[in-house]
Design a protein around this motif. Structure first.
Motif, PDB file in Angstrom:
ATOM      1  N   GLY A  82      -0.359  10.139  -6.657  1.00  0.00           N
ATOM      2  CA  GLY A  82       0.494   9.136  -7.288  1.00  0.00           C
ATOM      3  C   GLY A  82       1.956   9.522  -7.275  1.00  0.00           C
ATOM      4  N   LEU A  83       2.245  10.777  -7.561  1.00  0.00           N
ATOM      5  CA  LEU A  83       3.638  11.237  -7.531  1.00  0.00           C
ATOM      6  C   LEU A  83       4.215  11.126  -6.128  1.00  0.00           C
ATOM      7  N   ALA A  84       3.408  11.493  -5.117  1.00  0.00           N
ATOM      8  CA  ALA A  84       3.873  11.380  -3.734  1.00  0.00           C
ATOM      9  C   ALA A  84       4.130   9.933  -3.363  1.00  0.00           C
ATOM     10  N   ALA A  85       3.250   9.039  -3.805  1.00  0.00           N
ATOM     11  CA  ALA A  85       3.409   7.615  -3.506  1.00  0.00           C
ATOM     12  C   ALA A  85       4.663   7.040  -4.145  1.00  0.00           C
ATOM     13  N   HIS A  86       5.098   7.639  -5.261  1.00  0.00           N
ATOM     14  CA  HIS A  86       6.304   7.175  -5.951  1.00  0.00           C
ATOM     15  C   HIS A  86       7.559   7.893  -5.468  1.00  0.00           C
ATOM     16  N   GLY A  87       7.432   8.640  -4.389  1.00  0.00           N
ATOM     17  CA  GLY A  87       8.623   9.199  -3.753  1.00  0.00           C
ATOM     18  C   GLY A  87       9.026  10.595  -4.173  1.00  0.00           C
ATOM     19  N   TYR A  88       8.241  11.259  -5.008  1.00  0.00           N
ATOM     20  CA  TYR A  88       8.586  12.617  -5.401  1.00  0.00           C
ATOM     21  C   TYR A  88       8.309  13.567  -4.241  1.00  0.00           C
ATOM     22  N   ASP A  89       9.271  14.419  -3.943  1.00  0.00           N
ATOM     23  CA  ASP A  89       9.139  15.393  -2.860  1.00  0.00           C
ATOM     24  C   ASP A  89       8.608  16.686  -3.461  1.00  0.00           C
ATOM     25  N   GLY A 178      -0.522   1.875   5.415  1.00  0.00           N
ATOM     26  CA  GLY A 178       0.233   1.395   4.268  1.00  0.00           C
ATOM     27  C   GLY A 178       1.180   2.404   3.657  1.00  0.00           C
ATOM     28  N   GLY A 179       1.667   3.356   4.427  1.00  0.00           N
ATOM     29  CA  GLY A 179       2.657   4.297   3.918  1.00  0.00           C
ATOM     30  C   GLY A 179       2.121   5.394   3.035  1.00  0.00           C
ATOM     31  N   ALA A 180       0.811   5.650   3.048  1.00  0.00           N
ATOM     32  CA  ALA A 180       0.240   6.714   2.226  1.00  0.00           C
ATOM     33  C   ALA A 180       0.831   8.064   2.613  1.00  0.00           C
ATOM     34  N   LYS A 181       1.083   8.914   1.613  1.00  0.00           N
ATOM     35  CA  LYS A 181       1.631  10.243   1.872  1.00  0.00           C
ATOM     36  C   LYS A 181       0.615  11.344   1.574  1.00  0.00           C
ATOM     37  N   VAL A 182      -0.265  11.096   0.630  1.00  0.00           N
ATOM     38  CA  VAL A 182      -1.345  12.018   0.298  1.00  0.00           C
ATOM     39  C   VAL A 182      -2.643  11.227   0.294  1.00  0.00           C
ATOM     40  N   VAL A 183      -3.637  11.749   0.985  1.00  0.00           N
ATOM     41  CA  VAL A 183      -4.932  11.074   1.067  1.00  0.00           C
ATOM     42  C   VAL A 183      -5.950  11.845   0.231  1.00  0.00           C
ATOM     43  N   CYS A 184      -6.675  11.148  -0.611  1.00  0.00           N
ATOM     44  CA  CYS A 184      -7.671  11.796  -1.460  1.00  0.00           C
ATOM     45  C   CYS A 184      -8.743  10.782  -1.848  1.00  0.00           C
ATOM     46  N   LYS A 185      -9.860  11.300  -2.357  1.00  0.00           N
ATOM     47  CA  LYS A 185     -10.850  10.401  -2.938  1.00  0.00           C
ATOM     48  C   LYS A 185     -10.185   9.598  -4.057  1.00  0.00           C
ATOM     49  N   PRO A 186     -10.483   8.328  -4.208  1.00  0.00           N
ATOM     50  CA  PRO A 186     -11.573   7.567  -3.601  1.00  0.00           C
ATOM     51  C   PRO A 186     -11.185   6.726  -2.381  1.00  0.00           C
ATOM     52  N   SER A 187     -10.104   7.059  -1.686  1.00  0.00           N
ATOM     53  CA  SER A 187      -9.700   6.222  -0.554  1.00  0.00           C
ATOM     54  C   SER A 187     -10.729   6.303   0.570  1.00  0.00           C
TER      55      SER A 187
END
Length: 257
Positions: A82-89, A178-187
């Motif tokens: 979630g943090l990665a999706a919101h642009g946190y580096d 869709g621009g995902a930066k981190v992939v994890c369950k449950p995707s």
């Protein structure tokens, strides 16, 4: 007449469940935390460490922490995603060293000979499938005394590595993810990458075991057999629900060697 229809429907579902259970399982994908073991103190420590990291490293006010952390977890699968999706580096090695590296493993996780005996009776290939980092998974398995019971560990690093390879394809370049930066369950993608790491087995020959109803539902949609741990009463398409991994052979006796 209506009662008979209900009874017939229930009987049909029961027969389908039995048939699915008896259809051979070749691969087990097993979650780590709150599945292979359950220790509330670990979750408490991790929650506190995540909060401290978000405040000190990312500058997020402490007053916003509880609601934001849960919101990110529910929407993205993990707070990190979630943090990665919101642009946190975020430096992920630094993140994991703070979130898991400080855990007092020897004090909170005990050796589990009963669990080891259960796992050793299952001849199918077994993989740990966790959203956590490799070092955390290695340490937990060692503390439990089951580090030699699995063919491999599918974790944050391995999923991200496979994801980066996928990012090089034309489909992804066209925006398919869709621009995902981190992939994890449950995707869905996380499960597909996990299956790739496990040797591309037929999902119908896989049994996925997890404590999260959302993760179980995602695996079910891919055609896997599923087992939900420690969440009785939850709405889930899981084939079976058990209280702990100690009970897996009672729920799926056909797994036994």
């Amino acid at each position: 007449m209506h009662r008979r229809s209900l009874d017939a429907s229930d009987a049909k579902r029961a027969l389908v469940a039995v048939a699915e259970e008896q259809d051979g399982v070749e691969v087990l994908l097993v979650d780590l935390d709150d599945t292979l073991y359950r220790e509330p103190k670990v979750a408490e420590h991790v929650r506190d460490y995540i909060g401290a990291y978000m405040e000190r490293k990312l500058g997020i006010p402490a007053r916003d922490m509880p609601g934001l952390r849960m919101q990110l977890y529910m929407k993205h699968g993990t707070t990190a995603a979630g943090l990665a999706a919101h642009g946190y580096d975020i430096d992920w090695d630094d993140w994991h060293s703070h979130v898991h590296g400080q855990l007092p493993y020897e004090k909170v996780i005990q050796r589990d000979e009963r669990l080891r005996a259960v796992l050793e009776r299952i001849p199918a290939k077994k993989y740990v499938f966790t959203n956590a980092d490799r070092q955390h998974a290695d340490t937990v398995l060692q503390q439990l005394g089951i580090e030699n019971c699995f063919h491999g560990i599918i974790c944050f690093e391995s999923i991200q590595e496979n994801f980066k390879e996928l990012l090089k394809t034309a489909a992804v370049a066209a925006g398919m993810l869709g621009g995902a930066k981190v992939v994890c369950k449950p995707s869905k993608l996380a499960f597909e990458l996990a299956l790739r790491q496990a040797g591309n087995p037929d999902p119908r020959k896989c049994l996925f075991i997890d404590d999260s109803p959302k993760n179980v539902e995602a695996a079910h949609r891919l055609g896997m057999k599923t087992c939900l741990v420690g969440q009785r009463g939850s709405e889930s398409p899981s084939l079976k629900t058990i209280d702990s991994m100690h009970d897996i052979l009672d729920a799926f006796p056909s797994l036994k060697q």
